[in-house]
Design a protein around this motif. Structure first.
Motif, PDB file in Angstrom:
ATOM      1  N   HIS A 125     -42.243  83.095 -24.483  1.00 24.15           N
ATOM      2  CA  HIS A 125     -42.264  82.027 -23.481  1.00 24.15           C
ATOM      3  C   HIS A 125     -41.056  81.145 -23.760  1.00 24.15           C
ATOM      4  O   HIS A 125     -40.940  80.570 -24.837  1.00 24.15           O
ATOM      5  CB  HIS A 125     -43.562  81.220 -23.555  1.00 24.15           C
ATOM      6  CG  HIS A 125     -43.711  80.277 -22.408  1.00 24.15           C
ATOM      7  ND1 HIS A 125     -43.320  78.967 -22.475  1.00 24.15           N
ATOM      8  CD2 HIS A 125     -44.163  80.471 -21.150  1.00 24.15           C
ATOM      9  CE1 HIS A 125     -43.547  78.393 -21.295  1.00 24.15           C
ATOM     10  NE2 HIS A 125     -44.052  79.285 -20.473  1.00 24.15           N
ATOM     11  N   LEU A 126     -40.157  81.041 -22.782  1.00 24.20           N
ATOM     12  CA  LEU A 126     -38.886  80.363 -23.023  1.00 24.20           C
ATOM     13  C   LEU A 126     -38.994  78.837 -22.972  1.00 24.20           C
ATOM     14  O   LEU A 126     -38.051  78.141 -23.329  1.00 24.20           O
ATOM     15  CB  LEU A 126     -37.832  80.850 -22.026  1.00 24.20           C
ATOM     16  CG  LEU A 126     -37.434  82.325 -22.213  1.00 24.20           C
ATOM     17  CD1 LEU A 126     -36.687  82.838 -20.989  1.00 24.20           C
ATOM     18  CD2 LEU A 126     -36.588  82.516 -23.460  1.00 24.20           C
ATOM     19  N   ALA A 127     -40.135  78.327 -22.510  1.00 20.29           N
ATOM     20  CA  ALA A 127     -40.361  76.873 -22.437  1.00 20.29           C
ATOM     21  C   ALA A 127     -39.277  76.208 -21.594  1.00 20.29           C
ATOM     22  O   ALA A 127     -38.712  76.823 -20.691  1.00 20.29           O
ATOM     23  CB  ALA A 127     -40.460  76.254 -23.822  1.00 20.29           C
ATOM     24  N   ARG A 128     -38.989  74.943 -21.883  1.00 17.60           N
ATOM     25  CA  ARG A 128     -38.114  74.171 -21.011  1.00 17.60           C
ATOM     26  C   ARG A 128     -36.636  74.541 -21.169  1.00 17.60           C
ATOM     27  O   ARG A 128     -35.887  74.593 -20.202  1.00 17.60           O
ATOM     28  CB  ARG A 128     -38.285  72.686 -21.341  1.00 17.60           C
ATOM     29  CG  ARG A 128     -38.118  71.752 -20.169  1.00 17.60           C
ATOM     30  CD  ARG A 128     -38.541  70.358 -20.559  1.00 17.60           C
ATOM     31  NE  ARG A 128     -39.954  70.130 -20.303  1.00 17.60           N
ATOM     32  CZ  ARG A 128     -40.404  69.472 -19.230  1.00 17.60           C
ATOM     33  NH1 ARG A 128     -39.577  68.984 -18.343  1.00 17.60           N
ATOM     34  NH2 ARG A 128     -41.690  69.304 -19.046  1.00 17.60           N
ATOM     35  N   ALA A 129     -36.215  74.784 -22.387  1.00 16.75           N
ATOM     36  CA  ALA A 129     -34.769  74.932 -22.632  1.00 16.75           C
ATOM     37  C   ALA A 129     -34.414  76.254 -23.289  1.00 16.75           C
ATOM     38  O   ALA A 129     -33.348  76.399 -23.873  1.00 16.75           O
ATOM     39  CB  ALA A 129     -34.286  73.765 -23.489  1.00 16.75           C
ATOM     40  N   GLY A 130     -35.321  77.226 -23.185  1.00 19.46           N
ATOM     41  CA  GLY A 130     -35.050  78.521 -23.813  1.00 19.46           C
ATOM     42  C   GLY A 130     -34.278  79.449 -22.891  1.00 19.46           C
ATOM     43  O   GLY A 130     -34.296  79.297 -21.669  1.00 19.46           O
ATOM     44  N   TRP A 131     -33.584  80.422 -23.495  1.00 14.58           N
ATOM     45  CA  TRP A 131     -32.834  81.395 -22.695  1.00 14.58           C
ATOM     46  C   TRP A 131     -32.598  82.642 -23.516  1.00 14.58           C
ATOM     47  O   TRP A 131     -32.745  82.628 -24.745  1.00 14.58           O
ATOM     48  CB  TRP A 131     -31.504  80.791 -22.225  1.00 14.58           C
ATOM     49  CG  TRP A 131     -30.909  81.518 -21.052  1.00 14.58           C
ATOM     50  CD1 TRP A 131     -29.729  82.208 -21.033  1.00 14.58           C
ATOM     51  CD2 TRP A 131     -31.466  81.654 -19.746  1.00 14.58           C
ATOM     52  NE1 TRP A 131     -29.527  82.751 -19.788  1.00 14.58           N
ATOM     53  CE2 TRP A 131     -30.578  82.438 -18.986  1.00 14.58           C
ATOM     54  CE3 TRP A 131     -32.642  81.196 -19.154  1.00 14.58           C
ATOM     55  CZ2 TRP A 131     -30.834  82.769 -17.657  1.00 14.58           C
ATOM     56  CZ3 TRP A 131     -32.897  81.525 -17.826  1.00 14.58           C
ATOM     57  CH2 TRP A 131     -31.998  82.299 -17.100  1.00 14.58           C
ATOM     58  N   ALA A 172     -32.095  75.177 -26.505  1.00 17.53           N
ATOM     59  CA  ALA A 172     -31.244  73.995 -26.639  1.00 17.53           C
ATOM     60  C   ALA A 172     -32.111  72.771 -26.936  1.00 17.53           C
ATOM     61  O   ALA A 172     -33.308  72.771 -26.656  1.00 17.53           O
ATOM     62  CB  ALA A 172     -30.472  73.774 -25.344  1.00 17.53           C
ATOM     63  N   GLY A 173     -31.493  71.744 -27.487  1.00 15.87           N
ATOM     64  CA  GLY A 173     -32.186  70.473 -27.705  1.00 15.87           C
ATOM     65  C   GLY A 173     -32.974  70.424 -29.002  1.00 15.87           C
ATOM     66  O   GLY A 173     -32.992  71.382 -29.775  1.00 15.87           O
ATOM     67  N   THR A 174     -33.631  69.297 -29.199  1.00 16.35           N
ATOM     68  CA  THR A 174     -34.347  69.107 -30.466  1.00 16.35           C
ATOM     69  C   THR A 174     -35.829  69.431 -30.334  1.00 16.35           C
ATOM     70  O   THR A 174     -36.499  69.682 -31.316  1.00 16.35           O
ATOM     71  CB  THR A 174     -34.213  67.639 -30.945  1.00 16.35           C
ATOM     72  OG1 THR A 174     -34.545  66.781 -29.854  1.00 16.35           O
ATOM     73  CG2 THR A 174     -32.804  67.336 -31.410  1.00 16.35           C
ATOM     74  N   GLY A 233     -32.818  77.831 -39.952  1.00 14.60           N
ATOM     75  CA  GLY A 233     -32.426  76.433 -40.021  1.00 14.60           C
ATOM     76  C   GLY A 233     -32.072  75.894 -38.664  1.00 14.60           C
ATOM     77  O   GLY A 233     -32.574  76.373 -37.653  1.00 14.60           O
ATOM     78  N   LYS A 234     -31.204  74.934 -38.626  1.00 16.60           N
ATOM     79  CA  LYS A 234     -30.853  74.274 -37.369  1.00 16.60           C
ATOM     80  C   LYS A 234     -30.003  75.182 -36.494  1.00 16.60           C
ATOM     81  O   LYS A 234     -29.485  76.192 -36.941  1.00 16.60           O
ATOM     82  CB  LYS A 234     -30.090  72.981 -37.662  1.00 16.60           C
ATOM     83  CG  LYS A 234     -30.952  71.932 -38.370  1.00 16.60           C
ATOM     84  CD  LYS A 234     -30.315  70.557 -38.267  1.00 16.60           C
ATOM     85  CE  LYS A 234     -31.160  69.493 -38.957  1.00 16.60           C
ATOM     86  NZ  LYS A 234     -30.902  69.399 -40.393  1.00 16.60           N
ATOM     87  N   GLY A 235     -29.846  74.796 -35.225  1.00 15.26           N
ATOM     88  CA  GLY A 235     -29.045  75.595 -34.303  1.00 15.26           C
ATOM     89  C   GLY A 235     -29.912  76.126 -33.197  1.00 15.26           C
ATOM     90  O   GLY A 235     -31.139  76.097 -33.292  1.00 15.26           O
TER      91      GLY A 235
END
Ligand SMILES: [Zn+2]
Length: 286
Positions: A72-78, A115-117, A94-96
Motif C-alpha cells: 500500500h503506497l499510502a500518501r507519498a509512496g511510489w 517521500a516526507g517524514t 535508515g533515513k531516505g
C-alpha cells in the motif's frame, strides 16, 4: 496519493518489464515498512516474478510458489523502476526515501519509495493475499462494479457521497483526487447524501466513475512509471485546481475542508452555483 489508475499503471508496467525475471534479492531499507515477519524477505530470492496486479489501491507482485509482495503506497509512496542500480552493495537501513528494493537477475529492478517524514507505506510478504488486513476489508473494485452492485454498495452506507465514495470497504480504488473528478463529471455536490440519490443520479455517478477512472487508466498505461504522476495532474479538471477556471463552464474551482484534508469542486457544475460552507472555517470565524 496513488489511486486505482496509478496503481493499475504500475502493475501494468511491472507485467511488461518484470514478469519472467528472477529475483536476485529483496532488500528492506525501512524496517517499519515491512509488516510481516514470516516468510522472511530472503524467501523471495531465486523466485521468478509471475504476475503483477491490483486490489483497490494495493499493488500485488506475485512470485512463483504463490508468494505475494503486497504494497500500500499510502500518501507519498511510489514505485521507481530502475534499468540498473548504481551499486551492488546492499541498501543500508535508515533515513531516505527508499523503503524496499527488489533486484532482478538482469540487473534491473524496482524501488518502493516514500517521500516526507510521515512513513505510512506498508508492505506485506504473504502466501495468501486475504491475510493482508486492508485487502480483506476491500469492497468491490470501483472500475469493475456494474450499476446494480455500485448502487447497492453506495446506498449501504448513509453519508456524504464524497466520504462514501472514498471508503475502501464500500468500493475500492477511489481516493481524494478521483472522487473530486468523478463528482464533478457527475455534476453532484460532494455533500449529497448517498441514500437520497435518485436512480438517475446514481446511474450518472456510476457512468462518471467508469469514465473518469477508465480514462485515467488509459492515459497512464502508456506512460513510463516515472512519468505517471505528471500525467495524473494534467488530466484533472477540479482536484488540486482551486482558483483556476473549471474547464467545463469557466466558473472558479473552489475548495472546502473535508475530513482531514480538503476537496475541490465547481459551484456552477455541482452545487447550483452556491459555494459550500466550510464548516471548519465558519467555526473559526464565529
Ligand atoms: Zn464547472
Amino acid at each position: 496519493m496513488p489511486e486505482l489508475p496509478e496503481v493499475e499503471a504500475l502493475a501494468g508496467y511491472l507485467r511488461q518489464r518484470a514478469v519472467g525475471r528472477r529475483v536476485d534479492r529483496l532488500e528492506i531499507a525501512a524496517i517499519s515498512a515491512l509488516k510481516t515477519y514470516e516468510p522472511a524477505p530472503t524467501a523471495v530470492a531465486g523466485r521468478a516474478v509471475v504476475d503483477a496486479s491490483r486490489h483497490g489501491k494495493f499493488l500485488d507482485v506475485l512470485f512463483e510458489g504463490d508468494l505475494h509482495l503486497v504494497v500500500h503506497l499510502a500518501r507519498a509512496g511510489w514505485l521507481h523502476y530502475r534499468e540498473a542500480f548504481p551499486a551492488t552493495t546492499p541498501l543500508r537501513p535508515g533515513k531516505g526515501p527508499i523503503a524496499l528494493r527488489v533486484r532482478l537477475d538482469d540487473g534491473s529492478g524496482f524501488d518502493l519509495t516514500e517521500a516526507g517524514t510521515q512513513k505510512k507505506l506498508a508492505a506485506y510478504l504473504v502466501t495468501d493475499v486475504a491475510a493482508v488486513p486492508g485487502v480483506a476489508k476491500l469492497g468491490p473494485d470501483a472500475l469493475a462494479a456494474d450499476l446494480p452492485a455500485f448502487a447497492e454498495r453506495l446506498r449501504s452506507r448513509r453519508g456524504q457521497v464524497k466520504g462514501v465514495l472514498t471508503d475502501q470497504s464500500v468500493l475500492s480504488g477511489v481516493g481524494n483526487a478521483y472522487s473530486d473528478e468523478i463528482l464533478h463529471a457527475a455534476k453532484l455536490s460532494p455533500f449529497a447524501i448517498t441514500d437520497r440519490l435518485t436512480d438517475a443520479q446514481m446511474a450518472t455517478l456510476h457512468a462518471a466513475t467508469r469514465q473518469v477512472l477508465g480514462d485515467a487508466v488509459e492515459r497512464s498505461l502508456g506512460q513510463r512509471a516515472a512519468e505517471l504522476k505528471g500525467e495524473k495532474r494534467s488530466g484533472l479538471k477540479v482536484h488540486a485546481r482551486t482558483g483556476l477556471p473549471c474547464p467545463v463552464c469557466g466558473d472558479t474551482v473552489r475548495e472546502v475542508s473535508f475530513a482531514d484534508s480538503s476537496l475541490q469542486y465547481c459551484p456552477t457544475c455541482q452545487t447550483g452555483g452556491k459555494p459550500l460552507a466550510d464548516r471548519r472555517l465558519s467555526r473559526l470565524v464565529r
